[in-house]
Design an enzyme around this catalytic site. Structure first.
Site, PDB file in Angstrom:
ATOM      1  N   ASP A 230      -3.563  -8.164  -6.877  1.00 26.05           N
ATOM      2  CA  ASP A 230      -2.878  -7.168  -6.056  1.00 26.05           C
ATOM      3  C   ASP A 230      -1.401  -7.503  -5.804  1.00 26.05           C
ATOM      4  O   ASP A 230      -1.071  -8.593  -5.315  1.00 26.05           O
ATOM      5  CB  ASP A 230      -3.582  -7.036  -4.689  1.00 26.05           C
ATOM      6  CG  ASP A 230      -4.984  -6.468  -4.844  1.00 26.05           C
ATOM      7  OD1 ASP A 230      -5.222  -5.699  -5.791  1.00 26.05           O
ATOM      8  OD2 ASP A 230      -5.845  -6.819  -4.015  1.00 26.05           O
TER       9      ASP A 230
ATOM     10  N   HIS B  10      -6.016  -7.092 -12.899  1.00 27.58           N
ATOM     11  CA  HIS B  10      -4.766  -7.298 -12.155  1.00 27.58           C
ATOM     12  C   HIS B  10      -5.040  -8.159 -10.925  1.00 27.58           C
ATOM     13  O   HIS B  10      -6.191  -8.329 -10.503  1.00 27.58           O
ATOM     14  CB  HIS B  10      -4.177  -5.954 -11.695  1.00 27.58           C
ATOM     15  CG  HIS B  10      -5.016  -5.281 -10.648  1.00 27.58           C
ATOM     16  ND1 HIS B  10      -6.228  -4.692 -10.917  1.00 27.58           N
ATOM     17  CD2 HIS B  10      -4.829  -5.145  -9.307  1.00 27.58           C
ATOM     18  CE1 HIS B  10      -6.747  -4.197  -9.803  1.00 27.58           C
ATOM     19  NE2 HIS B  10      -5.925  -4.472  -8.800  1.00 27.58           N
TER      20      HIS B  10
ATOM     21  N   HIS C 242      -8.924  -8.913 -10.608  1.00 29.46           N
ATOM     22  CA  HIS C 242     -10.084  -8.021 -10.545  1.00 29.46           C
ATOM     23  C   HIS C 242      -9.838  -6.757 -11.352  1.00 29.46           C
ATOM     24  O   HIS C 242      -8.697  -6.439 -11.729  1.00 29.46           O
ATOM     25  CB  HIS C 242     -10.487  -7.711  -9.102  1.00 29.46           C
ATOM     26  CG  HIS C 242      -9.405  -7.145  -8.247  1.00 29.46           C
ATOM     27  ND1 HIS C 242      -8.404  -7.908  -7.712  1.00 29.46           N
ATOM     28  CD2 HIS C 242      -9.167  -5.878  -7.829  1.00 29.46           C
ATOM     29  CE1 HIS C 242      -7.600  -7.151  -6.994  1.00 29.46           C
ATOM     30  NE2 HIS C 242      -8.034  -5.905  -7.055  1.00 29.46           N
TER      31      HIS C 242
ATOM     32  N   ARG D 150      -8.754  -0.422   1.883  1.00 31.85           N
ATOM     33  CA  ARG D 150      -8.367  -1.817   1.621  1.00 31.85           C
ATOM     34  C   ARG D 150      -7.299  -2.257   2.600  1.00 31.85           C
ATOM     35  O   ARG D 150      -6.322  -1.552   2.829  1.00 31.85           O
ATOM     36  CB  ARG D 150      -7.831  -1.946   0.196  1.00 31.85           C
ATOM     37  CG  ARG D 150      -7.708  -3.389  -0.257  1.00 31.85           C
ATOM     38  CD  ARG D 150      -7.151  -3.476  -1.654  1.00 31.85           C
ATOM     39  NE  ARG D 150      -5.707  -3.597  -1.636  1.00 31.85           N
ATOM     40  CZ  ARG D 150      -4.929  -3.475  -2.705  1.00 31.85           C
ATOM     41  NH1 ARG D 150      -5.441  -3.206  -3.887  1.00 31.85           N
ATOM     42  NH2 ARG D 150      -3.628  -3.615  -2.599  1.00 31.85           N
TER      43      ARG D 150
HETATM   44  C1  SIN Z   1      -8.185  -2.636  -5.998  1.00 30.31           C
HETATM   45  O1  SIN Z   1      -7.954  -3.151  -4.909  1.00 30.31           O
HETATM   46  O2  SIN Z   1      -7.560  -2.919  -7.002  1.00 30.31           O
HETATM   47  C2  SIN Z   1      -9.346  -1.649  -6.084  1.00 30.31           C
HETATM   48  C3  SIN Z   1     -10.588  -2.393  -6.352  1.00 30.31           C
HETATM   49  C4  SIN Z   1     -11.790  -1.493  -6.364  1.00 30.31           C
HETATM   50  O3  SIN Z   1     -11.655  -0.275  -6.145  1.00 30.31           O
HETATM   51  O4  SIN Z   1     -12.874  -1.989  -6.581  1.00 30.31           O
END
Ligand code: SIN
Length: 291
Positions: free
Chosen positions: A119, A117, A265, A280
């Site tokens: 973000d 995905h 990612h 985050r």
């Molecule tokens: C995310 O921001 O999608 C999580 C990424 C992660 O936990 O590595």
């Protein structure tokens, strides 16, 4: 067995590794790099800020090790790149609205981002970048994969590029936040917006593929089965082309800063029953994604 094409111009671009104020060590030839020589808890000099920003545009995913950061220092670093984003799921939590807690324990029903995905592409102005600061890691595992969407676009054939270049796709927050995470919608619902399938990065001016399995519900104007088949073909391209990817192995006190405008990612949940904890912070994009 699939067949690889030769190096594309996106891969053969020689990206910069020499910067005046930082050291940059690539993870792959075209996506991901570790950056050394910066202490993110202190204000960056103008030269460091410019070098980090240039390296980020080149490498798309920057990994900073051994950073001891307070939440305010994490946010201050992110603010150098723009206004901080408030996540659409923040109505569910009491904490700092600009910080998304990324926590997985043995009792978790899911781990955030466990699937390809980008973000929050359901927003009208999706975050231009995200910085995840991980302080607790499992003894092994818990890596994050990143994929280069310039290269994903570049490796498509010319007729497919032409066809998808005229399309728009709807990105719907309900898909992950209700469908996968089973959360209650806020008043007015989760965001839902259409964006072009092929967009131009606002800073590098390069074209890239901009649909993702996490948020994209359908292609506008196509029949349901047509939309499903074309999206499956594009997702299969991302899922089955390892040369698009890099893999970030987290250690405690690692901050990774990725460019949401040209990457996807996938957080790998392979460490149950161990835990992982991170915070985050994302930066709001100033432009809508555009062709
Ligand atoms: C995310 O921001 O999608 C999580 C990424 C992660 O936990 O590595």
């Amino acid at each position: 067995m699939g067949f690889s094409t030769r190096q594309s111009h996106v891969e053969s671009n020689s990206l910069r590794t020499r910067f005046a104020s930082i050291d940059v060590e690539p993870l792959t030839p075209h996506i991901g790099a570790e950056v050394r020589g910066v202490n993110l808890s202190a204000p960056l000099s103008n030269e460091q800020a410019r070098d980090v920003s240039d390296a980020w545009l080149d490498w798309k995913v920057l990994v900073f090790r051994d950073q001891a950061l307070s939440r305010e220092e994490h946010k201050a670093f992110a603010r150098r790149f723009g206004k901080l984003h408030v996540h659409p799921m923040q109505h569910l939590y009491d904490g700092d609205p600009e910080v998304l807690i990324v926590k997985t324990t043995k009792d978790s029903a899911y781990t955030s981002g466990d699937g390809w995905h980008t973000d929050v592409t359901c927003e009208e102005y999706p975050p231009l970048g995200s910085m995840l600061y991980v302080t607790e890691t499992p003894s092994t595992g818990g890596d994050t994969l990143f994929a280069n969407m310039y290269l994903a676009y570049e490796l498509l054939s010319d007729p497919v590029k032409k066809f998808i270049g005229e399309l728009e796709a709807v990105h719907d927050g309900k898909i992950p936040y209700v469908g996968s995470y089973k959360t209650k919608e806020p008043k007015g619902g989760y965001p839902r917006n259409a964006h072009p399938v092929v967009v131009t990065h606002p800073e590098t001016r390069q074209k890239l593929l901009y649909v993702n399995q996490g948020f994209t519900s359908h292609l506008v104007g196509l029949r349901r089965n047509e939309s499903k088949a074309i999206l499956s073909m594009l997702y299969n391209h991302i899922n089955s082309t390892p040369r698009l990817w890099c893999r970030v192995e987290w250690k405690p006190n690692t901050l990774t800063f990725w460019d949401n405008r040209c990457t996807q990612h996938h957080a790998v949940w392979d460490y149950h029953p161990e835990s992982r904890y991170g915070e985050r912070v994302s930066i709001v994009g100033e432009e809508r994604p555009h062709a």
